[in-house]
Design a protein around this motif. Structure first.
Motif, PDB file in Angstrom:
ATOM      1  N   GLU A 192      37.848  58.120 -53.511  1.00 26.77           N
ATOM      2  CA  GLU A 192      36.948  57.004 -53.183  1.00 26.77           C
ATOM      3  C   GLU A 192      36.254  57.240 -51.848  1.00 26.77           C
ATOM      4  O   GLU A 192      35.131  56.792 -51.633  1.00 26.77           O
ATOM      5  CB  GLU A 192      37.732  55.693 -53.161  1.00 26.77           C
ATOM      6  N   GLN A 257      29.159  58.119 -65.284  1.00 25.14           N
ATOM      7  CA  GLN A 257      28.291  57.603 -64.220  1.00 25.14           C
ATOM      8  C   GLN A 257      27.870  56.164 -64.509  1.00 25.14           C
ATOM      9  O   GLN A 257      27.754  55.344 -63.588  1.00 25.14           O
ATOM     10  CB  GLN A 257      27.049  58.488 -64.073  1.00 25.14           C
ATOM     11  N   ALA A 260      30.651  54.140 -63.419  1.00 26.93           N
ATOM     12  CA  ALA A 260      30.697  54.146 -61.951  1.00 26.93           C
ATOM     13  C   ALA A 260      29.617  53.266 -61.341  1.00 26.93           C
ATOM     14  O   ALA A 260      29.777  52.760 -60.222  1.00 26.93           O
ATOM     15  CB  ALA A 260      30.566  55.576 -61.428  1.00 26.93           C
ATOM     16  N   TYR A 263      30.665  50.127 -59.970  1.00 26.06           N
ATOM     17  CA  TYR A 263      31.598  50.208 -58.848  1.00 26.06           C
ATOM     18  C   TYR A 263      30.959  50.920 -57.655  1.00 26.06           C
ATOM     19  O   TYR A 263      31.609  51.683 -56.952  1.00 26.06           O
ATOM     20  CB  TYR A 263      32.892  50.907 -59.295  1.00 26.06           C
ATOM     21  N   TYR A 265      28.180  53.009 -57.499  1.00 27.98           N
ATOM     22  CA  TYR A 265      27.330  54.186 -57.652  1.00 27.98           C
ATOM     23  C   TYR A 265      25.901  53.736 -57.948  1.00 27.98           C
ATOM     24  O   TYR A 265      25.663  52.943 -58.862  1.00 27.98           O
ATOM     25  CB  TYR A 265      27.838  55.070 -58.785  1.00 27.98           C
ATOM     26  N   SER A 277      28.933  59.955 -57.463  1.00 24.03           N
ATOM     27  CA  SER A 277      29.429  59.611 -58.799  1.00 24.03           C
ATOM     28  C   SER A 277      30.948  59.495 -58.784  1.00 24.03           C
ATOM     29  O   SER A 277      31.527  58.539 -59.318  1.00 24.03           O
ATOM     30  CB  SER A 277      29.014  60.680 -59.812  1.00 24.03           C
ATOM     31  N   TRP A 278      31.610  60.468 -58.143  1.00 24.25           N
ATOM     32  CA  TRP A 278      33.073  60.451 -58.095  1.00 24.25           C
ATOM     33  C   TRP A 278      33.583  59.283 -57.265  1.00 24.25           C
ATOM     34  O   TRP A 278      34.618  58.682 -57.602  1.00 24.25           O
ATOM     35  CB  TRP A 278      33.598  61.772 -57.535  1.00 24.25           C
ATOM     36  N   GLY A 280      32.233  56.287 -56.987  1.00 27.03           N
ATOM     37  CA  GLY A 280      32.176  55.094 -57.824  1.00 27.03           C
ATOM     38  C   GLY A 280      33.259  55.092 -58.880  1.00 27.03           C
ATOM     39  O   GLY A 280      33.918  54.066 -59.116  1.00 27.03           O
ATOM     40  N   PHE A 281      33.470  56.247 -59.529  1.00 29.86           N
ATOM     41  CA  PHE A 281      34.514  56.342 -60.552  1.00 29.86           C
ATOM     42  C   PHE A 281      35.887  56.104 -59.930  1.00 29.86           C
ATOM     43  O   PHE A 281      36.747  55.420 -60.512  1.00 29.86           O
ATOM     44  CB  PHE A 281      34.439  57.716 -61.202  1.00 29.86           C
ATOM     45  N   ARG A 283      36.569  54.283 -57.318  1.00 34.92           N
ATOM     46  CA  ARG A 283      36.753  52.848 -57.027  1.00 34.92           C
ATOM     47  C   ARG A 283      37.283  52.124 -58.261  1.00 34.92           C
ATOM     48  O   ARG A 283      38.135  51.232 -58.160  1.00 34.92           O
ATOM     49  CB  ARG A 283      35.441  52.231 -56.563  1.00 34.92           C
TER      50      ARG A 283
END
Length: 291
Positions: A192, A257, A260, A263, A265, A277-278, A280-281, A283
């Motif tokens: 995160e 994505q 995400a 969250y 992104y 992207s990572w 957001g994922f 989170r």
């Protein structure tokens, strides 16, 4: 003229679900790991049972606050097709309550420490009264279709979930899960913050997929075909329409994505997983439900 769509919900005059006998509750107590909990006595100290949110993969159509604002005693509603299997959120003993007022067919799970969980508007019961269950066991089938047997006052297919504390007060199960993470819960992933997937990120992903999308492999943080097949199944709800083959390509990652984007992104849906992207994922994966 079309009527405005109202999210499936329970009626404002929703009745509290029926109680359990003292014998049924005490039988539930005997199932507790470690046991030794005495129920119903003044001054009793109740331990917090281990409860998961088995419905985190479904859209919430009515929140606890919305229920209360509508005059209900409280609950969380999840959009769900009729006939969906309902996993037990925690270990306990099952009691079925047919046609439970406006709640319709209701399953009660009496946990070992005086807490109860209840699922409302079921289309079918699957276990006999008094059946002991482990967390994750299927205890009923969702319903809620207007006018169907067991739907009560439901206005559309969904599941209603609430908990009841040892004093008999209905409580928000999502708040309970957030406040009582299981012992040995998975740590939060640093992805995160860093934007780089780590072992913990993948472990949390595997645990989420085990709870919601049929992943049965190890929680080892080493994703393979089984992990990615489950991820592709999960991404059906976020626009993925390709094969469930465990091979993550741009279309699979584009759907991740899309998830995400709910969250934090804000980048393009281009199927290329970069740091944002990572983040957001991650989170999403760092929610308490996946601990």
């Amino acid at each position: 003229m079309m009527r405005p769509r109202v999210p499936p919900c329970c009626g404002a005059d929703e009745q509290p679900a029926g109680g359990l006998s003292r014998r049924g509750v005490l039988r539930g107590a005997a199932l507790a790991a470690g046991g030794g909990v005495v129920l119903g006595l003044p001054g009793t100290a109740y331990a917090a049972p281990v409860i998961d949110n088995p419905f985190a993969g479904y859209t919430i159509t009515q929140t606890w606050a919305q229920h209360r604002a509508n005059g209900s005693l409280g609950g969380i509603d999840f959009a769900m097709a009729v006939g969906t299997g309902l996993p037990a959120c925690g270990a306990g003993t099952v009691t079925n309550i047919p046609n439970n007022g406006t709640g319709g067919h209701t399953v009660t799970i009496a946990h070992a420490d005086g807490y109860k969980s209840q699922y409302l508007h079921l289309s079918a019961f699957v276990l006999a009264n008094g059946t002991p269950v482990a967390r994750g066991a299927i205890v009923g089938r969702s319903g809620g279709a207007v006018g169907a047997p067991g739907s009560g006052s439901s206005t559309g297919p969904h599941l209603h979930w609430h908990m009841i504390d040892p004093g008999g007060t209905r409580i928000n199960p999502l708040e309970y899960v957030a406040q009582h993470p299981p012992a040995g819960a998975l740590p939060k992933t640093a992805t995160e913050t860093t934007g780089t997937p780590d072992v913990t990120c993948y472990k949390r992903m595997q645990h989420w997929l085990r709870l919601t999308n049929g992943y049965t492999g190890p929680i080892d943080g080493v994703p393979g075909t089984a992990t990615y097949s489950a991820l592709q199944r999960a991404m059906r709800g976020y626009g993925y329409t390709g094969p469930i083959d465990g091979v993550m390509g741009p279309n699979s990652w584009r759907a991740v994505q899309n998830l995400a984007s709910g969250y934090g992104y804000t980048g393009p849906l281009d199927g290329v997983m970069g740091p944002n992207s990572w983040r957001g994922f991650a989170r999403f994966l760092n929610q308490n439900a996946w601990d």
